[in-house]
Write a protein that holds these residues in place. Sequence first.
Motif, PDB file in Angstrom:
ATOM      1  N   SER A   4       0.844  -1.189   0.000  1.00 34.43           N
ATOM      2  CA  SER A   4       0.000   0.000   0.000  1.00 34.43           C
ATOM      3  C   SER A   4       0.880   1.239   0.000  1.00 34.43           C
ATOM      4  CB  SER A   4      -0.891   0.028   1.245  1.00 34.43           C
ATOM      5  OG  SER A   4      -1.738  -1.087   1.300  1.00 34.43           O
ATOM      6  N   VAL A   5       0.469   2.227  -0.778  1.00 35.37           N
ATOM      7  CA  VAL A   5       1.160   3.512  -0.830  1.00 35.37           C
ATOM      8  C   VAL A   5       0.134   4.582  -0.475  1.00 35.37           C
ATOM      9  CG1 VAL A   5       2.406   5.153  -2.294  1.00 35.37           C
ATOM     10  CG2 VAL A   5       2.764   2.691  -2.593  1.00 35.37           C
ATOM     11  N   ILE A   6       0.481   5.438   0.470  1.00 37.13           N
ATOM     12  CA  ILE A   6      -0.411   6.503   0.908  1.00 37.13           C
ATOM     13  C   ILE A   6       0.115   7.831   0.387  1.00 37.13           C
ATOM     14  CG2 ILE A   6      -1.334   7.756   2.903  1.00 37.13           C
ATOM     15  CD1 ILE A   6      -0.986   5.086   4.482  1.00 37.13           C
ATOM     16  N   THR A   7      -0.785   8.599  -0.223  1.00 40.54           N
ATOM     17  CA  THR A   7      -0.453   9.939  -0.699  1.00 40.54           C
ATOM     18  C   THR A   7      -1.423  10.930  -0.076  1.00 40.54           C
ATOM     19  OG1 THR A   7       0.442   9.145  -2.801  1.00 40.54           O
ATOM     20  CG2 THR A   7      -0.281  11.433  -2.736  1.00 40.54           C
ATOM     21  N   ALA A   8      -0.892  11.848   0.712  1.00 33.63           N
ATOM     22  CA  ALA A   8      -1.689  12.942   1.262  1.00 33.63           C
ATOM     23  C   ALA A   8      -1.635  14.091   0.249  1.00 33.63           C
ATOM     24  CB  ALA A   8      -1.128  13.398   2.602  1.00 33.63           C
ATOM     25  N   ALA A   9      -2.793  14.668  -0.028  1.00 34.35           N
ATOM     26  CA  ALA A   9      -2.852  15.723  -1.042  1.00 34.35           C
ATOM     27  C   ALA A   9      -3.745  16.865  -0.572  1.00 34.35           C
ATOM     28  CB  ALA A   9      -3.404  15.161  -2.353  1.00 34.35           C
ATOM     29  N   TYR A  10      -3.371  18.064  -0.995  1.00 33.25           N
ATOM     30  CA  TYR A  10      -4.221  19.234  -0.788  1.00 33.25           C
ATOM     31  C   TYR A  10      -3.852  20.255  -1.857  1.00 33.25           C
ATOM     32  CZ  TYR A  10      -6.628  23.221   1.144  1.00 33.25           C
ATOM     33  OH  TYR A  10      -7.461  24.299   1.298  1.00 33.25           O
ATOM     34  N   ASN A  11      -4.808  20.592  -2.686  1.00 31.78           N
ATOM     35  CA  ASN A  11      -4.577  21.531  -3.794  1.00 31.78           C
ATOM     36  C   ASN A  11      -3.312  21.161  -4.572  1.00 31.78           C
ATOM     37  OD1 ASN A  11      -6.919  22.903  -3.208  1.00 31.78           O
ATOM     38  ND2 ASN A  11      -5.903  24.507  -2.042  1.00 31.78           N
TER      39      ASN A  11
END
Length: 109
Positions: A4-11
């Motif tokens: 599993s790969v987690i990517t946090a994103a915002y704009n």
Amino acid sequence: MKISVITAAYNSQKTIAFTIESFLSQHYRDKELIVVDGASSDQTVKIVESFRSSEICLFSEKDSGVYDAMNKGLHRFTGDAVGFLNSDDTFHDENVLSGIAAGLADSDI
């Protein structure tokens, strides 16, 4: 072994597509990408949705910053191993996840 790969994103509309393309180009097949979006006001969510991949899980809701988003991802991943890839980063090449899986298979865990 599922990774599993987690990517946090915002704009992250300027960079998120490169990050997702890098994940999808990995030769390793048993993988998932968890994108945790902090209720972006730009096109980030639409860009993620445009990939229409069963390997991508998108969650978009207000959060308290990048570490909150990462923790939300840690609560949602389903793999045997987990790592993070920032929304403006890419893997070095198409064999990174394969190398991680091979290293873990040879470990003493």
